[in-house]
Design a protein around this motif. Structure first.
Motif, PDB file in Angstrom:
ATOM      1  N   MET A   1     -34.673 -40.121 -77.679  1.00  0.00           N
ATOM      2  CA  MET A   1     -35.064 -41.504 -78.151  1.00  0.00           C
ATOM      3  C   MET A   1     -34.014 -42.302 -78.069  1.00  0.00           C
ATOM      4  SD  MET A   1     -37.375 -42.013 -81.705  1.00  0.00           S
ATOM      5  CE  MET A   1     -36.685 -40.516 -82.549  1.00  0.00           C
ATOM      6  N   LYS A   2     -32.829 -41.719 -77.994  1.00  0.00           N
ATOM      7  CA  LYS A   2     -31.438 -42.910 -77.724  1.00  0.00           C
ATOM      8  C   LYS A   2     -31.629 -43.484 -76.456  1.00  0.00           C
ATOM      9  CE  LYS A   2     -26.471 -42.812 -78.005  1.00  0.00           C
ATOM     10  NZ  LYS A   2     -25.348 -41.777 -78.436  1.00  0.00           N
ATOM     11  N   ASP A   3     -32.029 -42.927 -75.537  1.00  0.00           N
ATOM     12  CA  ASP A   3     -32.248 -43.622 -74.264  1.00  0.00           C
ATOM     13  C   ASP A   3     -32.997 -44.700 -74.500  1.00  0.00           C
ATOM     14  OD1 ASP A   3     -30.600 -41.592 -73.033  1.00  0.00           O
ATOM     15  OD2 ASP A   3     -32.056 -40.538 -72.077  1.00  0.00           O
ATOM     16  N   ILE A   4     -34.162 -44.731 -75.191  1.00  0.00           N
ATOM     17  CA  ILE A   4     -35.117 -45.852 -75.546  1.00  0.00           C
ATOM     18  C   ILE A   4     -34.446 -47.034 -76.325  1.00  0.00           C
ATOM     19  CG2 ILE A   4     -37.218 -46.627 -76.715  1.00  0.00           C
ATOM     20  CD1 ILE A   4     -38.292 -43.825 -76.413  1.00  0.00           C
ATOM     21  N   ALA A   5     -33.665 -46.430 -77.194  1.00  0.00           N
ATOM     22  CA  ALA A   5     -32.744 -47.522 -78.060  1.00  0.00           C
ATOM     23  C   ALA A   5     -31.831 -48.184 -77.154  1.00  0.00           C
ATOM     24  CB  ALA A   5     -32.136 -46.814 -79.188  1.00  0.00           C
ATOM     25  N   ILE A   6     -31.093 -47.495 -76.465  1.00  0.00           N
ATOM     26  CA  ILE A   6     -30.069 -48.144 -75.543  1.00  0.00           C
ATOM     27  C   ILE A   6     -30.571 -48.976 -74.494  1.00  0.00           C
ATOM     28  CG2 ILE A   6     -27.910 -47.621 -73.814  1.00  0.00           C
ATOM     29  CD1 ILE A   6     -27.574 -46.897 -77.030  1.00  0.00           C
ATOM     30  N   GLY A   7     -31.650 -48.475 -73.825  1.00  0.00           N
ATOM     31  CA  GLY A   7     -32.434 -49.284 -72.684  1.00  0.00           C
ATOM     32  C   GLY A   7     -33.151 -50.663 -73.581  1.00  0.00           C
ATOM     33  N   TYR A   8     -33.342 -50.482 -74.653  1.00  0.00           N
ATOM     34  CA  TYR A   8     -33.962 -51.705 -75.313  1.00  0.00           C
ATOM     35  C   TYR A   8     -33.103 -52.828 -75.293  1.00  0.00           C
ATOM     36  CZ  TYR A   8     -35.987 -54.710 -78.432  1.00  0.00           C
ATOM     37  OH  TYR A   8     -36.265 -55.820 -79.624  1.00  0.00           O
ATOM     38  N   PHE A   9     -31.977 -52.430 -76.057  1.00  0.00           N
ATOM     39  CA  PHE A   9     -30.942 -53.351 -76.252  1.00  0.00           C
ATOM     40  C   PHE A   9     -30.205 -53.970 -75.015  1.00  0.00           C
ATOM     41  CE2 PHE A   9     -31.279 -51.360 -80.430  1.00  0.00           C
ATOM     42  CZ  PHE A   9     -31.637 -52.458 -80.966  1.00  0.00           C
ATOM     43  N   GLU A  10     -30.042 -52.931 -74.222  1.00  0.00           N
ATOM     44  CA  GLU A  10     -29.593 -53.314 -72.579  1.00  0.00           C
ATOM     45  C   GLU A  10     -30.484 -54.369 -72.235  1.00  0.00           C
ATOM     46  OE1 GLU A  10     -28.459 -50.048 -70.148  1.00  0.00           O
ATOM     47  OE2 GLU A  10     -26.756 -49.544 -71.458  1.00  0.00           O
ATOM     48  N   TYR A  11     -31.898 -54.172 -71.945  1.00  0.00           N
ATOM     49  CA  TYR A  11     -33.009 -55.150 -71.461  1.00  0.00           C
ATOM     50  C   TYR A  11     -32.888 -56.379 -71.953  1.00  0.00           C
ATOM     51  CZ  TYR A  11     -34.604 -51.254 -68.368  1.00  0.00           C
ATOM     52  OH  TYR A  11     -35.017 -50.321 -67.486  1.00  0.00           O
ATOM     53  N   TRP A  12     -32.685 -56.245 -73.495  1.00  0.00           N
ATOM     54  CA  TRP A  12     -32.727 -57.496 -74.116  1.00  0.00           C
ATOM     55  C   TRP A  12     -31.588 -58.266 -74.044  1.00  0.00           C
ATOM     56  CZ3 TRP A  12     -31.403 -60.864 -78.053  1.00  0.00           C
ATOM     57  CH2 TRP A  12     -32.337 -61.536 -78.760  1.00  0.00           C
ATOM     58  N   ASN A  13     -30.198 -57.716 -73.900  1.00  0.00           N
ATOM     59  CA  ASN A  13     -28.963 -58.628 -73.486  1.00  0.00           C
ATOM     60  C   ASN A  13     -28.983 -58.962 -72.302  1.00  0.00           C
ATOM     61  OD1 ASN A  13     -27.493 -58.482 -76.012  1.00  0.00           O
ATOM     62  ND2 ASN A  13     -26.552 -56.562 -75.576  1.00  0.00           N
ATOM     63  N   ASN A  14     -29.684 -58.327 -71.227  1.00  0.00           N
ATOM     64  CA  ASN A  14     -29.897 -58.779 -69.786  1.00  0.00           C
ATOM     65  C   ASN A  14     -31.207 -60.078 -69.718  1.00  0.00           C
ATOM     66  OD1 ASN A  14     -27.403 -57.571 -69.169  1.00  0.00           O
ATOM     67  ND2 ASN A  14     -28.630 -55.649 -68.752  1.00  0.00           N
ATOM     68  N   GLN A  15     -31.750 -60.060 -70.918  1.00  0.00           N
ATOM     69  CA  GLN A  15     -33.093 -60.787 -70.740  1.00  0.00           C
ATOM     70  C   GLN A  15     -33.904 -60.536 -69.541  1.00  0.00           C
ATOM     71  OE1 GLN A  15     -31.904 -65.082 -71.157  1.00  0.00           O
ATOM     72  NE2 GLN A  15     -30.490 -64.705 -72.813  1.00  0.00           N
ATOM     73  N   ASN A  16     -34.030 -59.216 -69.549  1.00  0.00           N
ATOM     74  CA  ASN A  16     -34.797 -58.513 -68.542  1.00  0.00           C
ATOM     75  C   ASN A  16     -36.363 -58.184 -68.904  1.00  0.00           C
ATOM     76  OD1 ASN A  16     -36.026 -56.773 -66.842  1.00  0.00           O
ATOM     77  ND2 ASN A  16     -34.349 -55.695 -66.291  1.00  0.00           N
ATOM     78  N   LEU A  17     -37.189 -59.289 -68.923  1.00  0.00           N
ATOM     79  CA  LEU A  17     -38.543 -59.149 -69.407  1.00  0.00           C
ATOM     80  C   LEU A  17     -39.224 -57.844 -68.913  1.00  0.00           C
ATOM     81  CD1 LEU A  17     -39.331 -62.896 -69.769  1.00  0.00           C
ATOM     82  CD2 LEU A  17     -38.829 -61.407 -71.800  1.00  0.00           C
ATOM     83  N   ASP A  18     -38.933 -57.840 -67.668  1.00  0.00           N
ATOM     84  CA  ASP A  18     -39.869 -56.459 -67.058  1.00  0.00           C
ATOM     85  C   ASP A  18     -39.361 -55.273 -67.491  1.00  0.00           C
ATOM     86  OD1 ASP A  18     -41.448 -58.167 -65.387  1.00  0.00           O
ATOM     87  OD2 ASP A  18     -39.754 -58.215 -63.715  1.00  0.00           O
ATOM     88  N   GLY A  19     -37.857 -55.007 -67.827  1.00  0.00           N
ATOM     89  CA  GLY A  19     -37.498 -53.903 -68.355  1.00  0.00           C
ATOM     90  C   GLY A  19     -38.062 -53.692 -69.764  1.00  0.00           C
ATOM     91  N   LEU A  20     -37.826 -54.604 -70.547  1.00  0.00           N
ATOM     92  CA  LEU A  20     -38.534 -54.725 -71.947  1.00  0.00           C
ATOM     93  C   LEU A  20     -39.902 -54.180 -71.919  1.00  0.00           C
ATOM     94  CD1 LEU A  20     -37.198 -57.740 -73.575  1.00  0.00           C
ATOM     95  CD2 LEU A  20     -36.545 -55.384 -73.928  1.00  0.00           C
ATOM     96  N   ARG A  21     -40.952 -54.853 -70.874  1.00  0.00           N
ATOM     97  CA  ARG A  21     -42.225 -54.501 -70.589  1.00  0.00           C
ATOM     98  C   ARG A  21     -42.483 -52.927 -70.417  1.00  0.00           C
ATOM     99  NH1 ARG A  21     -46.979 -57.180 -69.773  1.00  0.00           N
ATOM    100  NH2 ARG A  21     -45.953 -59.115 -69.462  1.00  0.00           N
ATOM    101  N   SER A  22     -41.493 -52.523 -69.541  1.00  0.00           N
ATOM    102  CA  SER A  22     -41.529 -51.044 -69.237  1.00  0.00           C
ATOM    103  C   SER A  22     -41.554 -50.010 -70.545  1.00  0.00           C
ATOM    104  CB  SER A  22     -40.612 -50.573 -68.057  1.00  0.00           C
ATOM    105  OG  SER A  22     -39.345 -50.504 -68.656  1.00  0.00           O
ATOM    106  N   LEU A  23     -40.683 -50.431 -71.720  1.00  0.00           N
ATOM    107  CA  LEU A  23     -40.357 -49.725 -72.963  1.00  0.00           C
ATOM    108  C   LEU A  23     -41.685 -49.943 -73.740  1.00  0.00           C
ATOM    109  CD1 LEU A  23     -36.643 -50.364 -73.407  1.00  0.00           C
ATOM    110  CD2 LEU A  23     -37.723 -48.335 -72.332  1.00  0.00           C
ATOM    111  N   PHE A  24     -42.433 -51.002 -73.777  1.00  0.00           N
ATOM    112  CA  PHE A  24     -43.346 -51.278 -74.696  1.00  0.00           C
ATOM    113  C   PHE A  24     -44.741 -50.552 -74.481  1.00  0.00           C
ATOM    114  CE2 PHE A  24     -41.528 -55.679 -75.276  1.00  0.00           C
ATOM    115  CZ  PHE A  24     -40.234 -55.264 -76.072  1.00  0.00           C
ATOM    116  N   ALA A  25     -45.392 -50.146 -75.774  1.00  0.00           N
ATOM    117  CA  ALA A  25     -46.827 -49.826 -75.525  1.00  0.00           C
ATOM    118  C   ALA A  25     -47.510 -51.174 -75.360  1.00  0.00           C
ATOM    119  CB  ALA A  25     -47.252 -49.101 -76.905  1.00  0.00           C
ATOM    120  N   LYS A  26     -48.588 -50.930 -74.928  1.00  0.00           N
ATOM    121  CA  LYS A  26     -49.824 -51.951 -74.686  1.00  0.00           C
ATOM    122  C   LYS A  26     -49.962 -52.754 -75.875  1.00  0.00           C
ATOM    123  CE  LYS A  26     -51.714 -50.526 -70.257  1.00  0.00           C
ATOM    124  NZ  LYS A  26     -50.724 -51.149 -69.426  1.00  0.00           N
ATOM    125  N   ASP A  27     -49.986 -52.192 -76.824  1.00  0.00           N
ATOM    126  CA  ASP A  27     -50.576 -52.826 -78.319  1.00  0.00           C
ATOM    127  C   ASP A  27     -49.085 -52.835 -78.927  1.00  0.00           C
ATOM    128  OD1 ASP A  27     -50.337 -50.154 -78.747  1.00  0.00           O
ATOM    129  OD2 ASP A  27     -52.036 -49.631 -80.181  1.00  0.00           O
TER     130      ASP A  27
END
Length: 106
Positions: A1-27
């Protein structure tokens, strides 16, 4: 789960919307002190608007905590070079995807 958290904040800081999308559930849903949206496209759109409105925005992780299916992040959000706010993010995880994001301004 730590990987999800780190990935989320890294994608967010890089403004990487495709990366964020890859972490999100459809709903996925997002709720903070200004926004409340549900569905992956609306959550991505809300993040895109934040990035457009505040192009220099960055998250600084102060502390992360984990429960069975929840990530808690104590954060400092640098809105601009001179303006920052303290925030707590609560990310609910389901099937290795972010299902809910609740952000609380402190």
């Amino acid at each position: 789960m730590k990987d999800i958290a780190i990935g989320y904040f890294e994608y967010w800081n890089n403004q990487n919307l495709d990366g964020l999308r890859s972490l999100f559930a459809k709903d996925v849903s997002l709720k903070d002190w200004e926004i409340e949206v549900a569905g992956i496209d609306k959550v991505i759109e809300a993040n895109a608007k934040i990035f457009r409105d505040l192009p220099g925005i960055k998250v600084e992780i102060v502390k992360l905590g984990f429960d069975q299916d929840t990530i808690f992040g104590q954060l400092v959000i640098h809105l601009t070079e001179n303006e920052k706010i303290s925030v707590v993010d609560v990310l609910s995880i389901e099937n290795n995807k972010i299902k809910r994001i609740h952000a609380y301004k402190c």
